[in-house]
Write a protein that holds these residues in place. Structure first.
Motif, PDB file in Angstrom:
ATOM      1  N   ARG A   1      31.856  -5.748  -2.812  1.00 31.44           N
ATOM      2  CA  ARG A   1      30.992  -6.912  -3.028  1.00 31.44           C
ATOM      3  C   ARG A   1      29.516  -6.637  -2.735  1.00 31.44           C
ATOM      4  O   ARG A   1      28.634  -7.263  -3.324  1.00 31.44           O
ATOM      5  CB  ARG A   1      31.454  -8.098  -2.178  1.00 31.44           C
TER       6      ARG A   1
ATOM      7  N   SER B   1      27.285 -17.183  -3.473  1.00 28.01           N
ATOM      8  CA  SER B   1      28.542 -17.860  -3.795  1.00 28.01           C
ATOM      9  C   SER B   1      29.758 -17.024  -3.428  1.00 28.01           C
ATOM     10  O   SER B   1      30.878 -17.545  -3.394  1.00 28.01           O
ATOM     11  CB  SER B   1      28.587 -18.214  -5.278  1.00 28.01           C
ATOM     12  N   GLU B   2      29.568 -15.732  -3.155  1.00 28.58           N
ATOM     13  CA  GLU B   2      30.687 -14.847  -2.860  1.00 28.58           C
ATOM     14  C   GLU B   2      31.138 -14.902  -1.408  1.00 28.58           C
ATOM     15  O   GLU B   2      32.244 -14.464  -1.079  1.00 28.58           O
ATOM     16  CB  GLU B   2      30.343 -13.403  -3.224  1.00 28.58           C
TER      17      GLU B   2
ATOM     18  N   ASN C   1      34.443 -16.616  -0.927  1.00 31.94           N
ATOM     19  CA  ASN C   1      35.551 -15.813  -1.444  1.00 31.94           C
ATOM     20  C   ASN C   1      35.863 -14.659  -0.508  1.00 31.94           C
ATOM     21  O   ASN C   1      37.035 -14.300  -0.294  1.00 31.94           O
ATOM     22  CB  ASN C   1      35.203 -15.274  -2.832  1.00 31.94           C
ATOM     23  N   TYR C   2      34.813 -14.064   0.039  1.00 34.06           N
ATOM     24  CA  TYR C   2      34.960 -12.966   1.001  1.00 34.06           C
ATOM     25  C   TYR C   2      35.750 -13.423   2.223  1.00 34.06           C
ATOM     26  O   TYR C   2      36.737 -12.779   2.630  1.00 34.06           O
ATOM     27  CB  TYR C   2      33.566 -12.479   1.396  1.00 34.06           C
TER      28      TYR C   2
ATOM     29  N   GLU D   1      37.697 -16.045   2.573  1.00 34.43           N
ATOM     30  CA  GLU D   1      39.064 -16.427   2.201  1.00 34.43           C
ATOM     31  C   GLU D   1      39.957 -15.197   2.041  1.00 34.43           C
ATOM     32  O   GLU D   1      41.103 -15.179   2.513  1.00 34.43           O
ATOM     33  CB  GLU D   1      39.048 -17.227   0.904  1.00 34.43           C
ATOM     34  N   GLU D   2      39.424 -14.152   1.408  1.00 32.63           N
ATOM     35  CA  GLU D   2      40.223 -12.943   1.198  1.00 32.63           C
ATOM     36  C   GLU D   2      40.579 -12.272   2.520  1.00 32.63           C
ATOM     37  O   GLU D   2      41.719 -11.850   2.733  1.00 32.63           O
ATOM     38  CB  GLU D   2      39.478 -11.962   0.293  1.00 32.63           C
TER      39      GLU D   2
ATOM     40  N   GLN E   1      43.249 -14.281   4.321  1.00 34.31           N
ATOM     41  CA  GLN E   1      44.562 -14.088   3.699  1.00 34.31           C
ATOM     42  C   GLN E   1      45.186 -12.769   4.137  1.00 34.31           C
ATOM     43  O   GLN E   1      46.385 -12.690   4.443  1.00 34.31           O
ATOM     44  CB  GLN E   1      44.433 -14.129   2.181  1.00 34.31           C
TER      45      GLN E   1
END
Length: 269
Positions: free
Chosen positions: A11, A59-60, A63-64, A66-67, A70
């Motif tokens: 990223r 905006s990433e 997502n970062y 969350e990943e 997980q």
């Protein structure tokens, strides 16, 4: 206990591999904890992704996070996946960074100074045409920023505190011993750790950040230390971890630290 708290992934635009690749590399290396700590977006800039080859877009970050969370669940019981991030220290944008980063459940935030006077610390051309006095002034400004980052209360540990030598090895010879000792005292007083970062081997300086002489002073002043490979490819996860641990023992350190839920955890070397 073996851990590595400083890793990057695709990223940021200048690292290879997915987050899972780094977690798997850590498992293969026999680590008990792996910290994922990619570069923050440039929150002080208006653009979504001001520097695509340096840091992720704004905006990433969700997502970062969350990943990583997980993967933390998926690998529970196999390896402790820690959610970190590496944040630049820009005094003029500090409150913006603090506000944004407070929205996420980071285990730790690395504070790193990558720019002095608007110029990258790794830009070797910055030193051209500077006289001896100006060399000292630049070095002292670098350490003033590191001191301020330690005082800020945002960071659990500071990244590569002599990385300005990376592409300009002569940096280490610029006389500023008083400033270095003052900086280490500030770091100790505010309970912030410093990392031993083995990515210096990828720069002109070679070796680790910081130098043995700085680590000896850090031990004298009671500064906590941690480990980060600063891996930009999975194969460098835990790079020279055992050698670093051995050298720290020789210097006089008895333990090092890692962070979970922003709590400092000390473990024997």
């Amino acid at each position: 206990m073996k851990f590595d708290l400083h890793t990057h992934h695709f990223r940021c635009g200048h690292a290879d591999g997915t987050i899972r690749d780094y977690v798997e590399a850590a498992v293969s290396a026999g680590l008990q904890a792996i910290g994922i700590s990619d570069h923050t977006p440039y929150f002080g800039e208006k653009a979504e992704q001001a520097f695509p080859a340096i840091a992720m877009g704004k905006s990433e970050i969700a997502n970062y996070v969350e990943e990583v969370l997980q993967l933390k669940k998926e690998y529970e019981g196999k390896i402790d996946v820690l959610l970190g991030i590496e944040s630049d220290y820009f005094p003029e944008h500090f409150e913006t960074y603090r506000k944004v980063l407070s929205n996420y459940p980071f285990d730790y935030i690395i504070g790193s100074v990558h720019s002095v006077g608007g110029v990258s610390i790794f830009n070797k051309n910055r030193w051209k045409k500077l006289n001896d006095k100006q060399h000292i002034e630049v070095k002292e400004e670098y350490y003033r920023l590191i001191q301020d980052s330690a005082r800020s209360g945002l960071f659990q540990f500071l990244g590569h505190i002599d990385a300005m030598k990376g592409n300009y090895p002569a940096f280490s010879d610029i006389p500023a011993e008083r400033m270095m000792d003052e900086t280490l005292q500030v770091i100790a007083e505010h309970g912030v750790a410093i990392e031993i970062n083995t990515s210096g081997k990828t720069k002109l300086s070679g070796g680790w950040y910081p130098s043995d002489s700085i680590l000896e002073r850090a031990c004298h002043f009671g500064v906590d230390v941690t480990f980060g490979s600063d891996a930009h490819k999975p194969s460098r996860v835990a790079d020279e971890l055992n050698q670093v641990a051995a050298r720290l023992k020789e210097i006089g350190f008895k333990e090092w630290v890692y962070f979970k839920n922003k709590e400092k955890i000390s473990v024997p070397l």
